[in-house]
Design an enzyme around this catalytic site. Structure first.
Site, PDB file in Angstrom:
ATOM      1  CG  HIS A  99      -0.276  -0.253   2.508  1.00  0.00           C
ATOM      2  ND1 HIS A  99       0.026  -1.536   2.924  1.00  0.00           N
ATOM      3  CD2 HIS A  99       0.173   0.570   3.487  1.00  0.00           C
ATOM      4  CE1 HIS A  99       0.620  -1.486   4.101  1.00  0.00           C
ATOM      5  NE2 HIS A  99       0.734  -0.217   4.458  1.00  0.00           N
ATOM      6  CG  HIS A 101       1.277   5.066   4.158  1.00  0.00           C
ATOM      7  ND1 HIS A 101       0.417   4.992   5.221  1.00  0.00           N
ATOM      8  CD2 HIS A 101       1.975   3.904   4.169  1.00  0.00           C
ATOM      9  CE1 HIS A 101       0.583   3.845   5.864  1.00  0.00           C
ATOM     10  NE2 HIS A 101       1.539   3.163   5.244  1.00  0.00           N
TER      11      HIS A 101
END
Ligand code: AMP
Ligand code: ZN
Length: 141
Positions: A99, A101
């Site tokens: 992922h 950020h």
């Protein structure tokens, strides 16, 4: 991956504040935001780290990041953003579904650059730097 929180978010089994979705990429607000607008951008498929992600999909994730960064910044009237992957457990990655950020930043927020994580540059002589550059370029080109 049945026991992956982010796969469950993509599948709609865990609720999220979804902010963007296309065929292969999903983005939602971080449930414990480091700043207003803290957003996570993920491939829908389960891959643990960036190196595991197929090239085309990596490009799709970056395309979504590129699209979202200015939109997220505008939404919270930010002055900039820190955009980062905690890539691998050693780098502090806690959720093993890759992922990105997007953390909005504000003038005077006092959090510093990514460099602040390291407390300054490490000592390395020219021979070491040359050897590392050679290893990377041999493998990357
Ligand atoms: P990392 O340390 O890079 O693995 O970051 C994982 C991030 O996922 C953290 O910032 C968490 O706050 C966030 N997170 C964990 N569970 C959820 C969830 N259910 N919904 C949204 N964000 C989450
Ligand atoms: Zn997953």
């Amino acid at each position: 991956m049945d026991d992956c929180i982010f796969c469950q978010i993509v599948d709609g089994d865990i609720p999220s504040r979804t902010v963007y979705e296309d065929e292969d990429v999903f983005a939602f607000l971080d449930v414990n935001p480091l700043a207003p607008g803290h957003t996570l951008v993920i491939p829908k498929g389960h891959y643990e780290t960036l190196g595991d992600v197929p090239g085309d999909l990596g490009a799709d994730v970056l395309t979504a990041v590129h699209r979202l960064v200015p939109v997220v910044e505008d939404a919270v009237d930010a002055d900039g953003s820190t955009v980062a992957f905690n890539n691998g457990e050693a780098a502090g990655q806690e959720v093993p579904h890759v992922h990105c950020h997007i953390v909005p930043r504000f003038e005077g927020d006092g959090h510093g650059p990514i460099h602040a994580l390291f407390g300054g540059p490490g000592e390395m002589d020219d021979d070491e730097l040359d050897a590392i550059a050679d290893r990377i370029s041999d493998a990357a080109n």
